[in-house]
Design a protein around this motif. Structure first.
Motif, PDB file in Angstrom:
ATOM      1  N   VAL A  45     -14.356  21.386  59.621  1.00  0.00           N
ATOM      2  CA  VAL A  45     -14.566  22.814  59.361  1.00  0.00           C
ATOM      3  C   VAL A  45     -13.646  23.610  60.277  1.00  0.00           C
ATOM      4  CG1 VAL A  45     -16.202  24.708  59.414  1.00  0.00           C
ATOM      5  CG2 VAL A  45     -16.953  22.435  58.684  1.00  0.00           C
ATOM      6  N   HIS A  46     -12.765  24.399  59.690  1.00  0.00           N
ATOM      7  CA  HIS A  46     -11.821  25.199  60.458  1.00  0.00           C
ATOM      8  C   HIS A  46     -12.462  26.536  60.809  1.00  0.00           C
ATOM      9  CE1 HIS A  46      -8.055  22.750  59.652  1.00  0.00           C
ATOM     10  NE2 HIS A  46      -8.967  22.185  58.869  1.00  0.00           N
ATOM     11  N   ARG A  47     -12.306  26.943  62.061  1.00  0.00           N
ATOM     12  CA  ARG A  47     -12.917  28.196  62.537  1.00  0.00           C
ATOM     13  C   ARG A  47     -11.827  29.128  63.047  1.00  0.00           C
ATOM     14  NH1 ARG A  47     -18.234  25.994  63.610  1.00  0.00           N
ATOM     15  NH2 ARG A  47     -19.007  28.088  64.066  1.00  0.00           N
ATOM     16  N   TRP A  48     -11.930  30.387  62.702  1.00  0.00           N
ATOM     17  CA  TRP A  48     -10.962  31.386  63.151  1.00  0.00           C
ATOM     18  C   TRP A  48     -11.453  32.004  64.457  1.00  0.00           C
ATOM     19  CZ3 TRP A  48      -6.228  32.520  61.263  1.00  0.00           C
ATOM     20  CH2 TRP A  48      -5.581  33.638  61.771  1.00  0.00           C
ATOM     21  N   LYS A  49     -10.541  32.166  65.434  1.00  0.00           N
ATOM     22  CA  LYS A  49     -10.923  32.686  66.746  1.00  0.00           C
ATOM     23  C   LYS A  49     -10.248  34.014  67.092  1.00  0.00           C
ATOM     24  CE  LYS A  49     -13.503  29.115  67.650  1.00  0.00           C
ATOM     25  NZ  LYS A  49     -14.980  29.268  67.676  1.00  0.00           N
ATOM     26  N   PHE A  50      -9.006  34.211  66.622  1.00  0.00           N
ATOM     27  CA  PHE A  50      -8.200  35.356  67.038  1.00  0.00           C
ATOM     28  C   PHE A  50      -8.866  36.679  66.653  1.00  0.00           C
ATOM     29  CE2 PHE A  50      -4.582  38.292  66.020  1.00  0.00           C
ATOM     30  CZ  PHE A  50      -4.174  38.507  67.326  1.00  0.00           C
ATOM     31  N   LYS A  51      -9.113  37.544  67.645  1.00  0.00           N
ATOM     32  CA  LYS A  51      -9.649  38.898  67.483  1.00  0.00           C
ATOM     33  C   LYS A  51     -11.067  38.929  66.900  1.00  0.00           C
ATOM     34  CE  LYS A  51      -5.504  41.752  67.368  1.00  0.00           C
ATOM     35  NZ  LYS A  51      -4.833  42.884  66.712  1.00  0.00           N
ATOM     36  N   MET A  52     -11.752  37.812  66.916  1.00  0.00           N
ATOM     37  CA  MET A  52     -13.092  37.810  66.337  1.00  0.00           C
ATOM     38  C   MET A  52     -14.072  38.671  67.111  1.00  0.00           C
ATOM     39  SD  MET A  52     -13.118  36.176  63.522  1.00  0.00           S
ATOM     40  CE  MET A  52     -14.791  35.690  63.202  1.00  0.00           C
ATOM     41  N   MET A  59      -5.728  42.923  57.235  1.00  0.00           N
ATOM     42  CA  MET A  59      -6.059  41.916  58.236  1.00  0.00           C
ATOM     43  C   MET A  59      -7.538  42.026  58.613  1.00  0.00           C
ATOM     44  SD  MET A  59      -4.433  41.172  62.024  1.00  0.00           S
ATOM     45  CE  MET A  59      -4.947  42.753  62.713  1.00  0.00           C
ATOM     46  N   GLU A  60      -8.021  43.246  58.768  1.00  0.00           N
ATOM     47  CA  GLU A  60      -9.422  43.434  59.128  1.00  0.00           C
ATOM     48  C   GLU A  60     -10.347  42.906  58.025  1.00  0.00           C
ATOM     49  OE1 GLU A  60     -12.480  46.907  60.729  1.00  0.00           O
ATOM     50  OE2 GLU A  60     -10.462  47.422  60.061  1.00  0.00           O
ATOM     51  N   GLU A  61      -9.954  43.091  56.756  1.00  0.00           N
ATOM     52  CA  GLU A  61     -10.772  42.599  55.647  1.00  0.00           C
ATOM     53  C   GLU A  61     -10.885  41.073  55.694  1.00  0.00           C
ATOM     54  OE1 GLU A  61      -8.859  44.125  52.196  1.00  0.00           O
ATOM     55  OE2 GLU A  61      -9.576  46.188  52.487  1.00  0.00           O
ATOM     56  N   VAL A  62      -9.770  40.405  56.027  1.00  0.00           N
ATOM     57  CA  VAL A  62      -9.792  38.948  56.133  1.00  0.00           C
ATOM     58  C   VAL A  62     -10.656  38.523  57.312  1.00  0.00           C
ATOM     59  CG1 VAL A  62      -8.396  36.887  56.543  1.00  0.00           C
ATOM     60  CG2 VAL A  62      -7.548  38.672  55.031  1.00  0.00           C
ATOM     61  N   LEU A  63     -10.501  39.210  58.446  1.00  0.00           N
ATOM     62  CA  LEU A  63     -11.269  38.835  59.641  1.00  0.00           C
ATOM     63  C   LEU A  63     -12.761  39.086  59.455  1.00  0.00           C
ATOM     64  CD1 LEU A  63      -8.929  40.068  62.543  1.00  0.00           C
ATOM     65  CD2 LEU A  63      -9.069  37.818  61.463  1.00  0.00           C
ATOM     66  N   ILE A  64     -13.104  40.088  58.661  1.00  0.00           N
ATOM     67  CA  ILE A  64     -14.523  40.332  58.369  1.00  0.00           C
ATOM     68  C   ILE A  64     -15.123  39.151  57.613  1.00  0.00           C
ATOM     69  CG2 ILE A  64     -16.075  41.717  56.919  1.00  0.00           C
ATOM     70  CD1 ILE A  64     -14.487  44.187  57.761  1.00  0.00           C
ATOM     71  N   VAL A  65     -14.332  38.605  56.680  1.00  0.00           N
ATOM     72  CA  VAL A  65     -14.794  37.416  55.958  1.00  0.00           C
ATOM     73  C   VAL A  65     -15.061  36.276  56.930  1.00  0.00           C
ATOM     74  CG1 VAL A  65     -14.157  35.645  54.280  1.00  0.00           C
ATOM     75  CG2 VAL A  65     -13.635  38.049  53.816  1.00  0.00           C
ATOM     76  N   LYS A 110     -15.748  36.516  60.057  1.00  0.00           N
ATOM     77  CA  LYS A 110     -16.920  36.867  60.867  1.00  0.00           C
ATOM     78  C   LYS A 110     -18.213  36.567  60.108  1.00  0.00           C
ATOM     79  CE  LYS A 110     -18.506  38.791  64.680  1.00  0.00           C
ATOM     80  NZ  LYS A 110     -18.200  38.301  66.046  1.00  0.00           N
ATOM     81  N   GLN A 111     -18.211  36.862  58.826  1.00  0.00           N
ATOM     82  CA  GLN A 111     -19.398  36.582  58.015  1.00  0.00           C
ATOM     83  C   GLN A 111     -19.659  35.083  57.933  1.00  0.00           C
ATOM     84  OE1 GLN A 111     -18.337  38.559  54.375  1.00  0.00           O
ATOM     85  NE2 GLN A 111     -19.060  40.577  55.065  1.00  0.00           N
ATOM     86  N   ILE A 112     -18.592  34.289  57.860  1.00  0.00           N
ATOM     87  CA  ILE A 112     -18.746  32.834  57.851  1.00  0.00           C
ATOM     88  C   ILE A 112     -19.366  32.371  59.161  1.00  0.00           C
ATOM     89  CG2 ILE A 112     -17.509  30.635  57.792  1.00  0.00           C
ATOM     90  CD1 ILE A 112     -17.620  31.908  55.099  1.00  0.00           C
TER      91      ILE A 112
END
Length: 374
Positions: free
Chosen positions: A362-369, A174-180, A182-184
């Motif tokens: 453009v979809h943006r991820w927010k959870f635990k960012m 999960m952290e690896e996905v969230l890092i991606v 974050k980089q975006i």
């Protein structure tokens, strides 16, 4: 002048609805049902004698019920007055035994049912209470069982689904996905080209090509909804393979009859042709066997350094941003769709994608960012 009836019952609409609901239920106590009938029959014009004959009870019982209603209302008329009858003697140990039974499945006791109903639970308690050394529960009412369970916040007839974490490396993946993600986000802020394009990818299999047997009836002033015949014809299914560019919002689709390794490789070839050869193509995707098959690995080996996969955890597909797009697609486009053939379905899917890409989101991820450092 005629005198008014002695025991007049006047009920409000809500009181009538309450009493009729008691008559429809199968869990109310017999005496409660009987008193509800007395009040309803009297309200509808029957005299005390007629009510007594209809219910096969004494006229005095009818009169007492109506008098209590006139004095203290519907709720009290349905129940015994305080101090009347045998007081409740259910002990804490008996309550704990009832709760313990309710917290086990009926199959544990040899029944076919998966979940308890209140009547099944009541019958089991009454049948087995003496053997468990709780003879005081021989006549326990269904309403009392409800009270015991409600006080303990136990609802054995309900199911709430959860998802067990079966991947031992769930948090790490999960952290690896969230890092991606974050980089975006950082790329959006700096607007720098990092030499990489990132896509969120998944498949949506089993999209049905259903055809009407009779034409839909369009809304009219008299009927403000679409009328549709219940019968339909199946023309097979298709699978949608799609990747969403997380920087531009563009969705790249491929519609096939299946989503095997060969289909996945064909999708990778589309990406390879679409993006500049100097860019690395990073893809967030799940652990489907087609993504890691020998056939897929051979193709990736033929394009060294071109692709990089970031896998979501097992049962962690909710981490993949394209899942939100698929959800909207199901609600907005696929819901209720009817086509004359599978070919028409394929054409309309591609047309929907063209419409989406005309004004991409453009979809943006927010959870635990806030917890992630890239």
């Amino acid at each position: 002048m005629a005198r008014p009836k002695k025991n007049v019952v006047v009920l409000t609409e809500s009181e009538v609805e309450k009493l009729e609901k008691i008559l429809r239920t199968h869990t109310a106590e017999a005496r409660t049902v009987q008193r509800a009938k007395i009040l309803l029959y009297s309200f509808r014009g029957m005299n005390d004698t007629a009510v007594a004959e209809k219910l096969d009870i004494s006229r005095q019982s009818v009169s007492n019920c109506i008098c209590k209603f006139r004095a203290v209302g519907v709720e009290a008329a349905l129940e015994d007055l305080a101090g009347r009858g045998r007081p409740s003697t259910i002990t804490d140990d008996e309550k704990a035994w009832v709760i313990n039974i309710a917290c086990q499945k009926p199959t544990t006791f040899g029944y076919a049912q998966e979940l308890w109903t209140i009547s099944k639970l009541q019958n089991h308690i009454r049948t087995n209470c003496e053997a468990a050394d709780y003879p005081g529960l021989r006549r326990i009412a269904a309403s009392k069982i409800w009270t015991i369970l409600n006080d303990a916040e136990i609802k054995p007839h309900r199911i709430r689904y959860y998802l067990e974490k079966r991947d031992p490396n769930f948090d790490q993946k999960m952290e690896e996905v969230l890092i991606v993600y974050k980089q975006i986000e950082m790329q959006f802020e700096t607007n720098e080209n990092n030499g990489m394009v990132t896509l969120s990818y998944d498949e949506k299999p089993g999209i049905q090509a259903l055809a009407n047997k009779a034409p839909d009836l369009l809304p009219t002033m008299e009927r403000g909804y679409v009328g549709r015949d219940y019968e339909y014809t199946r023309h097979g299914t298709v699978s949608l393979l799609a990747g969403m560019d997380l920087f531009t919002g563009e969705v790249i689709p491929l519609v096939r009859d299946s989503h095997k390794s060969s289909d996945f490789i064909d999708f990778l070839k589309i990406l390879d042709e679409k993006y500049d050869k100097s860019l690395k193509i990073r893809i967030i995707l799940d652990n489907h066997s087609a993504h890691t098959s020998k056939e897929s690995m051979r193709y990736l080996a033929s394009r060294p350094g071109r692709f990089a996969f970031v896998f979501t955890p097992t049962h962690g597909s909710w981490l993949n941003l394209i899942e939100g797009f698929f959800s909207k697609m199901a609600r907005v486009f696929l819901r209720g769709i009817r086509v004359a053939s599978k070919e028409e379905l394929i054409a309309r899917i591609y047309k929907y994608m063209d419409e989406v890409n005309a004004t991409p989101v453009v979809h943006r991820w927010k959870f635990k960012m806030d917890e992630i450092t890239a």
